[in-house]
Design an enzyme around this catalytic site. Structure first.
Site, PDB file in Angstrom:
ATOM      1  N   HIS A   1     -13.997  72.661  16.105  1.00 33.59           N
ATOM      2  CA  HIS A   1     -12.951  73.757  16.252  1.00 33.59           C
ATOM      3  C   HIS A   1     -13.211  74.928  17.184  1.00 33.59           C
ATOM      4  O   HIS A   1     -14.377  75.268  17.009  1.00 33.59           O
ATOM      5  CB  HIS A   1     -12.546  74.217  14.900  1.00 33.59           C
ATOM      6  CG  HIS A   1     -11.489  73.585  13.955  1.00 33.59           C
ATOM      7  ND1 HIS A   1     -11.064  74.051  12.866  1.00 33.59           N
ATOM      8  CD2 HIS A   1     -11.371  72.260  13.848  1.00 33.59           C
ATOM      9  CE1 HIS A   1     -10.388  73.054  12.039  1.00 33.59           C
ATOM     10  NE2 HIS A   1     -10.723  71.957  12.876  1.00 33.59           N
ATOM     11  N   TYR A  61      -5.202  82.033   9.439  1.00 38.14           N
ATOM     12  CA  TYR A  61      -5.760  83.239   8.472  1.00 38.14           C
ATOM     13  C   TYR A  61      -4.455  84.082   8.644  1.00 38.14           C
ATOM     14  O   TYR A  61      -3.954  84.704   9.707  1.00 38.14           O
ATOM     15  CB  TYR A  61      -6.908  84.172   8.934  1.00 38.14           C
ATOM     16  CG  TYR A  61      -8.050  83.252   8.777  1.00 38.14           C
ATOM     17  CD1 TYR A  61      -8.657  83.631   7.597  1.00 38.14           C
ATOM     18  CD2 TYR A  61      -8.563  82.292   9.708  1.00 38.14           C
ATOM     19  CE1 TYR A  61     -10.219  83.009   7.548  1.00 38.14           C
ATOM     20  CE2 TYR A  61      -9.790  81.893   9.510  1.00 38.14           C
ATOM     21  CZ  TYR A  61     -10.498  82.122   8.486  1.00 38.14           C
ATOM     22  OH  TYR A  61     -11.760  81.435   8.163  1.00 38.14           O
ATOM     23  N   PRO A  68     -15.233  84.637   1.031  1.00 37.56           N
ATOM     24  CA  PRO A  68     -15.349  83.611   2.003  1.00 37.56           C
ATOM     25  C   PRO A  68     -14.487  83.773   3.049  1.00 37.56           C
ATOM     26  O   PRO A  68     -14.405  83.050   3.987  1.00 37.56           O
ATOM     27  CB  PRO A  68     -14.709  82.426   1.178  1.00 37.56           C
ATOM     28  CG  PRO A  68     -13.851  83.364  -0.113  1.00 37.56           C
ATOM     29  CD  PRO A  68     -14.473  84.633  -0.168  1.00 37.56           C
ATOM     30  N   LYS A 103     -19.064  82.528   5.651  1.00 36.91           N
ATOM     31  CA  LYS A 103     -20.522  82.862   6.016  1.00 36.91           C
ATOM     32  C   LYS A 103     -21.528  82.396   4.980  1.00 36.91           C
ATOM     33  O   LYS A 103     -22.436  82.441   5.191  1.00 36.91           O
ATOM     34  CB  LYS A 103     -20.552  84.440   6.143  1.00 36.91           C
ATOM     35  CG  LYS A 103     -19.951  85.031   7.670  1.00 36.91           C
ATOM     36  CD  LYS A 103     -20.636  84.219   8.863  1.00 36.91           C
ATOM     37  CE  LYS A 103     -19.682  84.195   9.963  1.00 36.91           C
ATOM     38  NZ  LYS A 103     -19.681  83.266  10.975  1.00 36.91           N
ATOM     39  N   TYR A 153     -17.822  85.021  14.378  1.00 40.02           N
ATOM     40  CA  TYR A 153     -17.224  83.957  13.519  1.00 40.02           C
ATOM     41  C   TYR A 153     -17.885  82.688  13.718  1.00 40.02           C
ATOM     42  O   TYR A 153     -18.252  81.767  13.156  1.00 40.02           O
ATOM     43  CB  TYR A 153     -15.615  83.573  13.812  1.00 40.02           C
ATOM     44  CG  TYR A 153     -14.951  82.535  12.953  1.00 40.02           C
ATOM     45  CD1 TYR A 153     -14.444  83.271  11.936  1.00 40.02           C
ATOM     46  CD2 TYR A 153     -14.788  81.280  13.403  1.00 40.02           C
ATOM     47  CE1 TYR A 153     -13.832  82.426  11.004  1.00 40.02           C
ATOM     48  CE2 TYR A 153     -14.379  80.450  12.346  1.00 40.02           C
ATOM     49  CZ  TYR A 153     -13.556  80.966  11.089  1.00 40.02           C
ATOM     50  OH  TYR A 153     -13.144  80.114  10.432  1.00 40.02           O
TER      51      TYR A 153
END
Length: 390
Positions: free
Chosen positions: A72, A201, A293, A297, A385
């Site tokens: 991704h 998200y 979550p 990480k 990220y």
């Protein structure tokens, strides 16, 4: 019996450390209180940083990951009824994440350990750690009604938040930091194609939602739920309806519904224990730290702990130097706290808190709007990220 390193816990961090040490000729024994099937039955996260992927490759356990993992190069933030994509690769010079389930990582590492003929003792009960403050630590455990003793040079505590490793440390030697969040994540797994090719998200006045996946045909979805909610109160129909309410119209229309085969509620917390070394005992992964979550990480932090600890062990066994072991805790914690900060920040801007209110909701929306329209802000998110350097 004797070995060089006793590893307590056969999750990904313990297995990964064992495989890396085997590659340099260091003997290990892994002690696991649960059965092999139980370990493989745990449903966990599946977004891997490039550093984690590289470390699995170094351990010789990345062939299936490279064949089946989903690369991704971006994520999307959903708010104000629209999707806003963050181009991770463009903002970080080509870096990306790989979606590959933690269960699959564990399976691959187990298979490598089995193929190498390395020792893992499953269903080892009453594990106890002794004399790790001195030069001759040892571990005892019961198996099939017999008590065994394992002498060693070092102990690696990879046995999670509730494990015996951190619990064996005198309370006065530990300092802990904790933040409990007043909600949980209700998650489902279903054999349906994902709603989007990348993770979504969502910030919504009804609460947070996440569209994720494990493969092109298996989806993982979450919705924020109140603290104390029960899984039994959520039928599949209720879950799908609530998920779609929290997503932009075009994303909601792409959600394929179906029967869930796993449904659970996970509480959210931030937790750090300092230090991460106590003489010849080293804490690794969830034994030392927990993150919500939201920032993906947890497993990646465990992998970076393994990186630092493996480097220290290699220096000790090959270079006769304890310098790497001496700096393990400080190096690991420096990265841990940055990840704790990022996960806390992501959680705060995406979730509805009891005291958020209309003002707080507008602040969240303003921050998200700034985030997606400022290259500097988007880059900061992207760098964190995909994973900060080791």
């Amino acid at each position: 019996m004797r070995t060089q390193v006793v590893i307590v816990g056969s999750g990904p961090s313990g297995l990964l450390l064992g495989q890396l040490l085997a590659g340099i000729g260091v003997e290990t024994v892994i002690l696991e209180r649960s059965s092999r099937d139980h370990v493989l039955g745990r449903v966990r996260a599946g977004v891997l940083e490039q550093g984690t992927v590289d470390l699995l490759g170094e351990a010789g356990a990345a062939a299936r990951l490279h064949a089946e993992g989903l690369s991704h190069s971006g994520i999307s933030l959903a708010f104000d009824g629209r999707l806003h994509r963050i181009d991770l690769a463009e903002l970080t010079g080509g870096r990306h994440v790989t979606v590959y389930g933690q269960t699959e990582v564990t399976h691959d590492l187990m298979d490598r350990r089995d193929a190498a003929g390395l020792v893992t003792v499953y269903e080892a009960s009453d594990v106890a750690l002794y004399d790790f403050g001195g030069a001759a630590p040892f571990v005892t455990y019961d198996k099939d009604g017999i008590t065994h003793r394992m002498d060693c040079d070092f102990i690696a505590g990879c046995d999670g938040y509730h494990g015996v490793s951190r619990g064996s440390v005198p309370e006065r030697a530990l300092k802990t930091f904790e933040r409990q969040y007043p909600f949980g994540w209700l998650g489902v797994l279903a054999e349906v194609p994902p709603a989007d090719r990348e993770l979504v998200y969502a910030n919504h006045e009804r609460g947070f939602a996440l569209c994720s996946m494990r493969s092109t045909h298996r989806s993982r979805y979450y919705v924020q739920c109140p603290e104390g909610d029960r899984v039994e109160a959520w039928s599949d129909d209720r879950f799908w309806d609530e998920l779609r309410r929290r997503l932009p119209e075009q994303t909601a229309a792409s959600v394929t519904t179906g029967p869930s085969f796993e449904k659970s509620i996970a509480p959210l917390r931030s937790f750090v224990a300092e230090p991460m070394r106590f003489g010849r005992l080293f804490l690794v992964g969830d034994a030392a730290h927990i993150v919500p979550p939201t920032g993906a990480k947890g497993l990646n932090l465990a992998a970076s702990d393994v990186r630092y600890l493996f480097d220290g062990f290699r220096d000790f066994y090959q270079g006769k130097s304890e310098a790497g072991l001496d700096v393990y805790s400080a190096k690991a914690l420096a990265r841990v706290w940055k990840a704790v900060r990022f996960s806390w920040w992501m959680t705060n801007i995406l979730h509805r808190f009891p005291d958020t209110g209309d003002f707080g909701q507008r602040i969240q929306e303003a921050e998200l709007d700034y985030l997606v329209h400022s290259r500097a802000a988007s880059t900061a998110l992207a760098e964190n990220y995909v994973g900060l350097p080791y």
